[in-house]
Write an enzyme that holds these catalytic residues in place. Structure first.
Site, PDB file in Angstrom:
ATOM      1  N   THR A   1     -16.108   2.221   2.209  1.00 12.90           N
ATOM      2  CA  THR A   1     -14.430   2.107   2.307  1.00 12.90           C
ATOM      3  C   THR A   1     -14.171   3.653   2.858  1.00 12.90           C
ATOM      4  OG1 THR A   1     -14.126   3.019   0.286  1.00 12.90           O
ATOM      5  CG2 THR A   1     -14.068   0.462   0.657  1.00 12.90           C
TER       6      THR A   1
ATOM      7  N   LYS B   1     -11.080   4.099 -14.975  1.00 11.37           N
ATOM      8  CA  LYS B   1     -11.389   2.650 -14.669  1.00 11.37           C
ATOM      9  C   LYS B   1     -12.212   1.875 -16.161  1.00 11.37           C
ATOM     10  CE  LYS B   1     -10.778   2.316 -10.357  1.00 11.37           C
ATOM     11  NZ  LYS B   1      -9.959   1.290  -9.644  1.00 11.37           N
TER      12      LYS B   1
ATOM     13  N   ASP C   1       0.991  -1.373   0.024  1.00 10.72           N
ATOM     14  CA  ASP C   1       0.067  -0.288  -0.094  1.00 10.72           C
ATOM     15  C   ASP C   1       0.972   1.345  -0.135  1.00 10.72           C
ATOM     16  OD1 ASP C   1      -3.245   0.557   0.967  1.00 10.72           O
ATOM     17  OD2 ASP C   1      -1.956   2.055   1.045  1.00 10.72           O
TER      18      ASP C   1
ATOM     19  N   TYR D   1     -12.202   9.791 -13.361  1.00  6.05           N
ATOM     20  CA  TYR D   1     -12.146   8.696 -12.707  1.00  6.05           C
ATOM     21  C   TYR D   1     -13.130   7.692 -13.472  1.00  6.05           C
ATOM     22  CZ  TYR D   1     -13.265   5.463  -9.001  1.00  6.05           C
ATOM     23  OH  TYR D   1     -13.132   4.051  -8.075  1.00  6.05           O
TER      24      TYR D   1
END
Length: 247
Positions: A190, A159, A37, A155
């Site tokens: 999240t 994707k 990460d 975005y």
């Protein structure tokens, strides 16, 4: 214990979907789960936008464990500034204007992590997996690539590129025994979602369908794609958005 004897590598594993995937892999018997990460406090520090860091990290997995069986690429970023513009427009009852104000640095950040990062992880993983003619790679995409939310073009484009990249690579990799597939979540609870301004978060709600998915629910889809039960899935993009729309 379907992953017994397997070595797994999870990017974005310090939080959210990646962390849930790492926990699930461990619970289901994986011999080793290496978590990477950009947040070094939560995991091995790896910026997937930097190909050298990705390569070095995966090479370290091979040195330590001698093999790599499963890769789940969950690292990704959104754009909080764009989200705030959209939220402010919602409150004002006006259409959002994001693209005309979007600076190249914001565009490049989203593309470099989401799309370039996926390319770096796929390449490094395949360099390890294709010689042994075995392995499974699962990439976390997004349902935003299909519904292309207003004001979120960068975005959505990143994707959509991820999905096309993975589908093309999947056709290439399967000839060498490596499966590549994608899970495309809708809104998921999240840390990224928690940072979404409340007006925008509320607008994503839909009383006709299930609320925000949990990271564990998306992790279960990822593990299905990585497991033997998905042996006939190659280049699949599984939409996991709770029924908000279908494609």
């Amino acid at each position: 214990m379907e992953f017994a004897g397997k070595v797994a590598y999870v990017t974005g594993g310090g939080s959210g979907i990646g962390a849930a995937v790492a926990r699930r892999l461990s619970d289901r018997g994986a011999d080793a789960v290496v978590v990477a990460d950009v947040n070094a406090a939560a995991a091995e520090a790896v910026d997937v936008a930097d190909p050298a860091q990705v390569e070095k990290s995966i090479e370290a997995v091979i040195r330590a464990h001698g093999r790599l069986d499963v890769v789940v690429h969950a690292a990704g970023v959104d754009d909080p500034a764009a989200k705030q513009v959209i939220a402010d427009a919602l409150l004002a009852g006006e259409p959002p204007q994001v693209t005309a104000r979007l600076e190249d640095a914001a565009w490049r950040r989203v593309m470099s992590v989401n799309l370039d990062g996926t390319f770096h992880v796929l390449g490094a993983a395949l360099r390890v997996m294709t010689p042994v003619r075995a392995g499974a790679i699962v990439v976390v995409g997004s349902s935003a690539s299909f519904d292309a939310p207003i004001g979120y073009a960068h975005y959505a484009a990143s994707k959509a590129g991820v999905h096309a990249l993975c589908q093309s690579v999947a056709k290439e990799a399967i000839a060498f025994g490596v499966r590549v597939n994608v899970v495309a979540p809708g809104p998921t609870d999240t840390g990224m979602a928690a940072r979404t301004p409340e007006p925008l978060r509320h607008s994503l709600g839909d009383g006709r369908v299930r609320p925000y998915a949990t990271p564990e629910e998306i992790a279960d889809v990822a593990l299905f794609l990585a497991g033997d039960g998905a042996a006939n899935l190659v280049g699949a993009v599984l939409l996991a958005n709770g029924g908000r729309f279908t494609v």
